[in-house]
Design an enzyme around this catalytic site. Structure first.
Site, mmCIF file in Angstrom:
data_model
loop_
_atom_site.group_PDB
_atom_site.id
_atom_site.type_symbol
_atom_site.label_atom_id
_atom_site.label_comp_id
_atom_site.label_asym_id
_atom_site.label_seq_id
_atom_site.Cartn_x
_atom_site.Cartn_y
_atom_site.Cartn_z
ATOM 1 N N SER A 1 43.781 35.571 -14.576
ATOM 2 C CA SER A 1 44.176 34.839 -13.647
ATOM 3 C C SER A 1 44.293 33.643 -14.373
ATOM 4 O O SER A 1 45.285 33.052 -14.762
ATOM 5 C CB SER A 1 42.690 35.108 -12.094
ATOM 6 O OG SER A 1 42.345 33.126 -11.733
ATOM 7 N N ASP B 1 44.344 38.404 -6.615
ATOM 8 C CA ASP B 1 43.430 37.912 -8.341
ATOM 9 C C ASP B 1 42.942 38.975 -8.998
ATOM 10 O O ASP B 1 42.421 40.046 -8.498
ATOM 11 C CB ASP B 1 42.090 37.086 -8.033
ATOM 12 C CG ASP B 1 41.987 36.174 -9.425
ATOM 13 O OD1 ASP B 1 41.015 36.870 -10.182
ATOM 14 O OD2 ASP B 1 42.552 35.116 -10.101
#
Length: 334
Positions: free
Chosen positions: A45, A185
């Site tokens: 991320s 994610d």
């Protein structure tokens, strides 16, 4: 007098939205140290965003190029803050309302055209042809939505879409599709993933840059506080699992409980940590969406200070032993 040999390290960078600016500060300080060489990075991320910026800049102009590229990226994030982090720097009431809306409608409803300003920021700032050319091994984690396991993008696979996949919060953005697979994610399955550093021949000294606190005193009782703590626990779960496995294997090695034939498959890792999560304890979940320049530079400075402290107190252990993490006590004995 012979010049001291540089200390090669691997980095493991957590995700955390705008709190990734703390990691920017850590990297900025590490790059200043002539005795340390960053040879490999596993990231997720916001950590993945920092990783590609560092690698791109390093390929362009060495250490100074890496520092410049990181700064340019975060400056652009701040300029684009109104769109990139849709709830950035808003009042708690408005943030709560926006969060409630996300729980009632998906990004497929709220964002049918799949607009993602982060894509434009990355496209403006990162030359992905430089990433592999940097000589730094990169491993970026995303979560395969349908298979429910981690996907690690590495040599030759790191692209704009791979970074977007690693940073795709499913409440905000539509899943990122790559070669027929959909990704969310990476924090759900690897925040960050450590196993690529074990099997890739990367330096066995791993410096964890953590953005989510593992421990937090007190039981949350308000709705927002409960949600914040759930997020912290969830986004640390995969990392704790891997650290527990590493602790167990090292316990077997120390106890002579592995056959000689198995010793070739395992190696001792020296784990070091910059515990940004503890430095960020007083910042709530909503600040992960605050991309104002004042806040980002505040986080950068906190990260630089933490890295400076680790360099002074723990970096001399690189190549020798784990510095400031007791794997057995923290992750094995529970």
């Amino acid at each position: 007098m012979a010049k001291q040999k540089r200390k090669h390290i691997s980095l493991a960078l957590q995700g955390g939205g705008a709190h990734g600016a703390y990691t920017w500060g850590v990297l900025d300080r590490l790059l200043d140290d002539e005795d340390i060489e960053i040879s490999a990075i596993s990231a997720t991320s916001a950590g993945a965003i920092n990783a590609v910026a560092l690698a791109d800049g390093f390929a362009r102009d060495g250490v100074q190029g890496a520092k410049d590229r990181l700064a340019a990226l975060w400056e652009d994030v701040s300029r684009t803050s109104g769109n990139l982090m849709p709830f950035g720097a808003l009042s708690p009431v408005i943030f709560a309302y926006a969060s409630a809306m996300q729980s009632l409608a998906s990004p497929y409803d709220l964002n049918p055209f799949n607009l993602n300003p982060l894509k434009e920021v990355l496209a403006r700032n990162i030359d992905f042809s430089n990433v592999d050319a940097s000589g730094i091994q990169l491993f970026l984690s995303a979560t395969n939505v349908e298979k429910g396991r981690a996907k690690v993008f590495s040599d030759g696979d790191i692209s704009l879409e791979a970074v977007l996949a690693s940073a795709c919060l499913p409440q905000t953005f539509q899943a990122v599709e790559i070669d027929g697979d959909a990704f969310w994610d990476g924090g759900y399955m690897g925040n960050p993933s450590l196993f690529p550093l074990i099997y890739s021949g990367a330096p066995r000294d791993v410096l964890l840059v953590m953005l989510n606190p593992i421990a937090r005193e007190g039981v949350p009782k308000h709705a927002g506080e409960i949600q914040d703590r759930i997020n912290e626990i969830s986004f640390n779960a995969s990392l704790i699992g891997e650290l527990r496995a590493i602790a167990f294997v090292q316990h077997l090695i120390d106890g002579g409980m592995l056959k000689e034939s198995m010793m070739k498959k395992y190696r001792r890792l020296n784990i070091h940590a910059i515990r940004g999560g503890q430095d960020l304890l007083d910042f709530s979940l909503r600040t992960k969406y605050d991309t104002s320049w004042t806040f980002l530079t505040q986080l950068r400075d906190l990260g630089r200070a933490a890295a400076d402290q680790w360099i002074k107190e723990g970096s001399h252990h690189v190549g020798q032993k784990t510095s400031n993490v007791d794997l057995r006590k923290e992750f094995l004995d529970g």
